[in-house]
Motif scaffolding. Structure first.
Motif, mmCIF file in Angstrom:
data_model
loop_
_atom_site.group_PDB
_atom_site.id
_atom_site.type_symbol
_atom_site.label_atom_id
_atom_site.label_comp_id
_atom_site.label_asym_id
_atom_site.label_seq_id
_atom_site.Cartn_x
_atom_site.Cartn_y
_atom_site.Cartn_z
ATOM 1 N N MET A 1 0.852 -1.200 0.000
ATOM 2 C CA MET A 1 0.000 0.000 0.000
ATOM 3 C C MET A 1 0.889 1.252 0.000
ATOM 4 O O MET A 1 1.348 1.702 -1.030
ATOM 5 N N LEU A 2 1.225 1.794 1.185
ATOM 6 C CA LEU A 2 2.108 2.949 1.276
ATOM 7 C C LEU A 2 3.372 2.567 2.026
ATOM 8 O O LEU A 2 3.315 1.801 2.988
ATOM 9 N N PRO A 3 4.520 3.092 1.618
ATOM 10 C CA PRO A 3 5.773 2.740 2.292
ATOM 11 C C PRO A 3 5.888 3.370 3.670
ATOM 12 O O PRO A 3 5.271 4.404 3.961
ATOM 13 N N ASP A 4 6.706 2.726 4.508
ATOM 14 C CA ASP A 4 6.962 3.206 5.871
ATOM 15 C C ASP A 4 8.120 4.201 5.833
ATOM 16 O O ASP A 4 9.144 3.955 5.198
ATOM 17 N N TYR A 188 4.973 12.325 -5.404
ATOM 18 C CA TYR A 188 3.797 13.194 -5.464
ATOM 19 C C TYR A 188 2.788 12.634 -6.459
ATOM 20 O O TYR A 188 1.576 12.644 -6.207
ATOM 21 N N TYR A 189 3.270 12.152 -7.586
ATOM 22 C CA TYR A 189 2.365 11.512 -8.542
ATOM 23 C C TYR A 189 1.720 10.268 -7.934
ATOM 24 O O TYR A 189 0.529 9.999 -8.145
ATOM 25 N N ARG A 190 2.485 9.501 -7.169
ATOM 26 C CA ARG A 190 1.943 8.265 -6.604
ATOM 27 C C ARG A 190 0.885 8.533 -5.524
ATOM 28 O O ARG A 190 -0.135 7.849 -5.478
ATOM 29 N N TYR A 191 1.156 9.495 -4.670
ATOM 30 C CA TYR A 191 0.321 9.650 -3.472
ATOM 31 C C TYR A 191 -0.326 11.027 -3.350
ATOM 32 O O TYR A 191 -1.026 11.289 -2.364
ATOM 33 N N GLY A 192 -0.129 11.885 -4.346
ATOM 34 C CA GLY A 192 -0.672 13.238 -4.263
ATOM 35 C C GLY A 192 -2.178 13.321 -4.363
ATOM 36 O O GLY A 192 -2.747 14.399 -4.173
ATOM 37 N N TRP A 193 -2.846 12.185 -4.625
ATOM 38 C CA TRP A 193 -4.320 12.188 -4.618
ATOM 39 C C TRP A 193 -4.875 12.662 -3.283
ATOM 40 O O TRP A 193 -6.044 13.068 -3.182
ATOM 41 N N ILE A 194 -4.030 12.631 -2.232
ATOM 42 C CA ILE A 194 -4.496 13.110 -0.918
ATOM 43 C C ILE A 194 -4.798 14.609 -0.966
ATOM 44 O O ILE A 194 -5.639 15.101 -0.208
ATOM 45 N N ILE A 195 -4.157 15.350 -1.890
ATOM 46 C CA ILE A 195 -4.383 16.803 -1.985
ATOM 47 C C ILE A 195 -5.805 17.110 -2.427
ATOM 48 O O ILE A 195 -6.524 17.858 -1.751
ATOM 49 N N PRO A 196 -6.286 16.576 -3.572
ATOM 50 C CA PRO A 196 -7.689 16.845 -3.912
ATOM 51 C C PRO A 196 -8.669 16.232 -2.909
ATOM 52 O O PRO A 196 -9.769 16.772 -2.731
ATOM 53 N N ARG A 392 -12.041 2.610 -3.164
ATOM 54 C CA ARG A 392 -10.794 1.871 -3.246
ATOM 55 C C ARG A 392 -9.927 2.416 -4.380
ATOM 56 O O ARG A 392 -10.439 2.883 -5.404
ATOM 57 N N LEU A 393 -8.617 2.353 -4.174
ATOM 58 C CA LEU A 393 -7.640 2.795 -5.155
ATOM 59 C C LEU A 393 -6.854 1.591 -5.665
ATOM 60 O O LEU A 393 -6.804 0.549 -5.009
ATOM 61 N N LYS A 394 -6.224 1.753 -6.818
ATOM 62 C CA LYS A 394 -5.496 0.652 -7.428
ATOM 63 C C LYS A 394 -4.088 0.544 -6.860
ATOM 64 O O LYS A 394 -3.392 1.554 -6.687
ATOM 65 N N GLY A 395 -3.661 -0.698 -6.604
ATOM 66 C CA GLY A 395 -2.305 -0.935 -6.143
ATOM 67 C C GLY A 395 -1.332 -0.897 -7.312
ATOM 68 O O GLY A 395 -1.659 -1.308 -8.421
ATOM 69 N N GLU A 396 -0.123 -0.401 -7.059
ATOM 70 C CA GLU A 396 0.871 -0.259 -8.111
ATOM 71 C C GLU A 396 1.608 -1.580 -8.343
ATOM 72 O O GLU A 396 1.817 -2.371 -7.424
ATOM 73 N N CYS A 397 2.003 -1.821 -9.590
ATOM 74 C CA CYS A 397 2.840 -2.967 -9.967
ATOM 75 C C CYS A 397 2.253 -4.298 -9.506
ATOM 76 O O CYS A 397 2.926 -5.123 -8.876
ATOM 77 N N ASP A 406 -7.890 3.520 4.462
ATOM 78 C CA ASP A 406 -6.758 2.832 5.083
ATOM 79 C C ASP A 406 -5.436 3.462 4.662
ATOM 80 O O ASP A 406 -4.527 3.657 5.477
ATOM 81 N N ALA A 407 -5.321 3.779 3.367
ATOM 82 C CA ALA A 407 -4.078 4.376 2.868
ATOM 83 C C ALA A 407 -3.837 5.743 3.502
ATOM 84 O O ALA A 407 -2.703 6.071 3.894
ATOM 85 N N ALA A 408 -4.887 6.541 3.618
ATOM 86 C CA ALA A 408 -4.742 7.869 4.212
ATOM 87 C C ALA A 408 -4.338 7.774 5.682
ATOM 88 O O ALA A 408 -3.555 8.591 6.177
#
Length: 520
Positions: A1-4, A188-196, A392-397, A406-408
């Motif tokens: 999901m998101l890195p630590d 920012y491209y990967r996780y910047g969806w938090i801004i909108p 839900r959002l799409k997982g990368e790779c 959960d991601a937020a």
């Protein structure tokens, strides 16, 4: 999901002073309107100086589209007070006009009433004006008067030096910083969806903005001209807003500065069949665009974030980057905050600081064009449905899909650790901001889009915009200047007119010769 971020923070936790010199700048766009919410048809006020050369008060696409620009600042309260002083002075010089508080314009039924920004008779001024003619013919004036906030951000030199030391990186500091900013941009491209999600504030539009677009029939309505999608956050960032489909095929890479510059230069040299059909001149042999390439100039590239360096006069942005490396990044995905007279709040600035540092610290593998396209789909999901329960959002790779909620939550865990460092390990404003914004994860109605949509449903799109504009106008009129003075503004305006005259007097080439020299 998101890195630590825990491991990446260890070296920084021992040296919190490395974050004390963050550079920040704000560019706020806003339309001038009449009391009824209609667009001003007056030219840029003379009292505000030359829009070509003023440092702080300029115009963007149109005469009525103002832009407020702060200098680089390393103190948040000072930055925001400076920006408010610009608004205070401008409001006092707008007569009965106001500043529109939304990103999406109000009721504009005739786009021909949108006068393009005029920068005088110099070759530079003509080029800026013709560039806007090109934007008008390519995308339409209505799209170009959508407003936003640009947030400029730079980390201190000491930060990059310490990071290099922690990683045993002995390359020149310019290269280390450039790679570090591109590392940030990819994340920012990967996780910047938090801004909108948090700050998107354009879930609704005026029907006049949609024209004959068939999407209007899929939107909810109040029957009085307002249209919205129930869970949207930022229609400004959607296909309805500030977008350019002709740029979708551009292969701009953020993996290295060399690749980024090469991609940008290729884009401004790539012919467009559609723009070639438009031609360069109208029936009266007046230029309608600078050229017929996919991009007239590099600034035409639409992106939610850009690597930047302060340019020298006559220098292209990519050449500045090539010369000196990346100096700062420009965040371009912020809607106008309708709950602030200046379009941006302190909580947004503190969140952006924290989030951008997080992006600079966590792992950031290279991204190919397929991956870049993939992460943009998560942005589009949040832009159109961000407040939808269970989204839900799409997982990368090949990773599994995951819930936005959960991601937020994981993201805010990491941001809390960075906020603690920014607050120098005592409970301070960065941690308070994170706590406040975290409430928006569990309750989407607390987001900017949730709150403004509820107001629009009650008061209408135009009605709520007019009310906010008048409230802010009255507040700003009654407030004294705090940092700047009237004498400073008068002097700045006079200096800007003098500089414009000097530029005009220094021209020795015809415009066509001037344009050819720049392209050569």
């Amino acid at each position: 999901m998101l890195p630590d971020v825990t491991n990446a923070l260890r070296w920084l936790q021992q040296q919190p002073q490395l974050l004390s010199g963050i550079g920040r700048g704000i560019e706020r766009e806003s339309l001038r309107i009449r009391a009824d919410g209609s667009l001003s048809e007056q030219g840029h006020p003379t009292a505000l100086g030359s829009a070509l050369t003023h440092d702080w008060i300029i115009t963007d696409f149109a005469e009525s589209l103002m832009e407020f620009v702060t200098p680089v600042d390393r103190d948040i309260p000072h930055l925001l007070t400076f920006l408010r002083d610009l608004h205070r002075y401008v409001i006092k010089n707008l007569g009965d006009e106001r500043l529109w508080p939304f990103s999406i314009p109000g009721n504009i039924t005739d786009t021909e009433t949108i006068a393009l920004a005029d920068y005088g008779k110099s070759n530079l001024g003509q080029m800026k004006h013709i560039y806007r003619q090109g934007l008008k013919h390519r995308y339409g004036s209505l799209m170009q008067v959508i407003s936003g906030i640009h947030y400029n951000f730079s980390l201190p030199t000491a930060f990059w030096e310490a990071k290099a030391l922690a990683n045993n990186d002995t390359r020149p500091l310019q290269d280390i910083a450039s790679d570090g900013y591109l590392h940030l941009i990819r994340n920012y491209y990967r996780y910047g969806w938090i801004i909108p999600y948090l700050f998107g504030a354009s879930p609704a539009v005026c029907e006049s903005f949609l024209g004959h677009n068939p999407v209007v029939d899929t939107m909810e309505s109040d029957g009085q001209g307002a249209r919205w999608f129930p869970y949207a956050t930022s229609l400004r960032l959607s296909d309805l807003g500030y977008t350019n489909k002709s740029q979708s095929g551009l292969a701009i890479s953020f993996n290295s500065l060399e690749e980024y510059v090469a991609g940008l230069k290729q884009a401004i040299a790539t012919p467009s069949a559609d723009y070639e059909k438009m031609g360069l001149f109208d029936a009266q042999q007046q230029r309608i665009q600078l050229n017929t390439n996919v991009l007239q100039i590099e600034n035409e590239l639409y992106a939610p974030i850009r690597p930047k360096r302060v340019i020298r006069r006559g220098e292209a942005p990519s050449d500045a980057l090539k010369r000196g490396g990346i100096e700062y990044i420009e965040v371009r995905s912020l809607d106008i905050n309708p709950f602030s007279a200046t379009g941006i709040s302190e909580e947004q600035v503190r969140f952006l600081d924290t989030f951008l540092i997080w992006c600079a610290l966590i792992e950031s593998p290279p991204m190919d064009q397929e991956q870049l396209h993939f992460v943009k789909s998560n942005w589009n999901t949040v832009i159109m449905q961000g407040r939808k329960p269970g989204l839900r959002l799409k997982g990368e790779c090949g990773q599994r899909d995951y819930s936005l909620k959960d991601a937020a939550s994981v993201l805010f865990d990491g941001l809390a650790s960075i906020a603690e460092i920014l607050d120098h390990n005592s409970d301070g404003p960065y941690q308070s901001t994170c706590r406040q914004l975290r409430n928006m994860i569990s309750d989407p109605e607390l987001t900017y889009s949730g709150k403004i949509l509820n107001i629009i449903k009650q008061e209408g799109f135009i009605g709520s915009g007019v009310t906010l504009a008048e409230n802010y106008r009255q507040s700003l009129l009654q407030e004294p200047l705090e940092i700047l003075t009237e004498d400073i503004f008068v002097e700045k305006a006079a200096e800007s007119f003098a500089e414009q005259q000097n530029i005009e007097a220094a021209d020795t080439l015809s415009f066509e010769e001037y344009l050819a020299s720049r392209n050569g």
